[in-house]
Design a protein around this motif. Structure first.
Motif, PDB file in Angstrom:
ATOM      1  N   TYR A 109      47.102  42.601  27.858  1.00 53.04           N
ATOM      2  CA  TYR A 109      45.818  43.276  27.970  1.00 53.04           C
ATOM      3  C   TYR A 109      46.034  44.789  28.010  1.00 53.04           C
ATOM      4  CZ  TYR A 109      43.860  38.758  29.233  1.00 53.04           C
ATOM      5  OH  TYR A 109      43.456  37.465  29.227  1.00 53.04           O
ATOM      6  N   THR A 110      45.151  45.502  27.371  1.00 51.04           N
ATOM      7  CA  THR A 110      45.212  46.954  27.450  1.00 51.04           C
ATOM      8  C   THR A 110      44.639  47.393  28.785  1.00 51.04           C
ATOM      9  OG1 THR A 110      43.026  47.270  26.481  1.00 51.04           O
ATOM     10  CG2 THR A 110      44.903  47.151  24.945  1.00 51.04           C
ATOM     11  N   GLU A 111      44.831  48.636  29.103  1.00 58.00           N
ATOM     12  CA  GLU A 111      44.305  49.186  30.359  1.00 58.00           C
ATOM     13  C   GLU A 111      42.788  49.040  30.415  1.00 58.00           C
ATOM     14  OE1 GLU A 111      44.788  50.727  34.089  1.00 58.00           O
ATOM     15  OE2 GLU A 111      46.383  50.284  32.672  1.00 58.00           O
ATOM     16  N   GLU A 112      42.138  49.266  29.288  1.00 55.36           N
ATOM     17  CA  GLU A 112      40.681  49.147  29.220  1.00 55.36           C
ATOM     18  C   GLU A 112      40.228  47.705  29.465  1.00 55.36           C
ATOM     19  OE1 GLU A 112      37.325  49.626  25.784  1.00 55.36           O
ATOM     20  OE2 GLU A 112      38.882  51.166  25.871  1.00 55.36           O
ATOM     21  N   ASP A 113      40.966  46.749  28.900  1.00 55.85           N
ATOM     22  CA  ASP A 113      40.638  45.337  29.116  1.00 55.85           C
ATOM     23  C   ASP A 113      40.808  44.949  30.582  1.00 55.85           C
ATOM     24  OD1 ASP A 113      40.057  44.898  26.440  1.00 55.85           O
ATOM     25  OD2 ASP A 113      42.109  44.262  25.960  1.00 55.85           O
ATOM     26  N   ARG A 114      41.890  45.401  31.198  1.00 59.75           N
ATOM     27  CA  ARG A 114      42.117  45.089  32.616  1.00 59.75           C
ATOM     28  C   ARG A 114      41.024  45.694  33.485  1.00 59.75           C
ATOM     29  NH1 ARG A 114      47.593  46.063  31.228  1.00 59.75           N
ATOM     30  NH2 ARG A 114      47.508  48.136  32.160  1.00 59.75           N
ATOM     31  N   TYR A 115      40.618  46.922  33.168  1.00 61.23           N
ATOM     32  CA  TYR A 115      39.543  47.566  33.926  1.00 61.23           C
ATOM     33  C   TYR A 115      38.249  46.786  33.775  1.00 61.23           C
ATOM     34  CZ  TYR A 115      35.998  50.903  35.371  1.00 61.23           C
ATOM     35  OH  TYR A 115      34.925  51.482  35.987  1.00 61.23           O
ATOM     36  N   TYR A 116      37.920  46.371  32.551  1.00 57.50           N
ATOM     37  CA  TYR A 116      36.688  45.611  32.304  1.00 57.50           C
ATOM     38  C   TYR A 116      36.707  44.290  33.063  1.00 57.50           C
ATOM     39  CZ  TYR A 116      33.175  42.826  29.946  1.00 57.50           C
ATOM     40  OH  TYR A 116      32.109  42.018  29.685  1.00 57.50           O
ATOM     41  N   ARG A 117      37.848  43.581  33.030  1.00 61.03           N
ATOM     42  CA  ARG A 117      37.947  42.292  33.722  1.00 61.03           C
ATOM     43  C   ARG A 117      37.827  42.473  35.239  1.00 61.03           C
ATOM     44  NH1 ARG A 117      40.272  37.965  31.067  1.00 61.03           N
ATOM     45  NH2 ARG A 117      41.592  37.433  32.832  1.00 61.03           N
ATOM     46  N   LYS A 121      34.212  43.260  36.101  1.00 56.68           N
ATOM     47  CA  LYS A 121      33.401  42.039  36.001  1.00 56.68           C
ATOM     48  C   LYS A 121      33.629  41.144  37.225  1.00 56.68           C
ATOM     49  CE  LYS A 121      32.386  38.319  32.808  1.00 56.68           C
ATOM     50  NZ  LYS A 121      32.715  37.667  31.544  1.00 56.68           N
TER      51      LYS A 121
END
Length: 101
Positions: A5-13, A16
């Protein structure tokens, strides 16, 4: 199969997940504020028939299920199940492409 996961994906997850937990706490607060009112109305209007148990039990089950889901303890539809279903749909789609080619 490891997912990177990219940093942005981890932040979004993470965001959420925090939102799911916040919604659970809101649900719990409403439960804790409303049920004493239901109990009081029941005891004042018809103390011979205690119907507030239906509200406590029914809504309590919903609270427990919501909490299990919010904190990641869902026994039926967890992340592993989701990943299996995604993989299954991808494989079906690939099979359908092969039959049309």
């Amino acid at each position: 199969m490891e997912i990177n996961y990219t940093e942005e994906d981890r932040y979004y997850r993470a965001k959420k997940k925090v939102e799911e937990i916040r919604k659970f706490y809101e649900h719990l607060a409403v439960y804790l504020l409303c049920n004493p009112i239901v109990i009081a109305v029941n005891l004042l209007t018809s103390p011979g028939y205690l119907y507030f148990w239906y509200s406590l039990f029914g809504w309590g089950i919903a609270i427990v299920l919501h909490g299990l889901k919010a904190f990641g303890f869902s026994p039926l539809f967890n992340k592993d199940w989701e990943q299996r279903k995604v993989k299954e749909f991808i494989e079906k789609e690939e099979q359908a492409k092969k039959t049309w080619e």
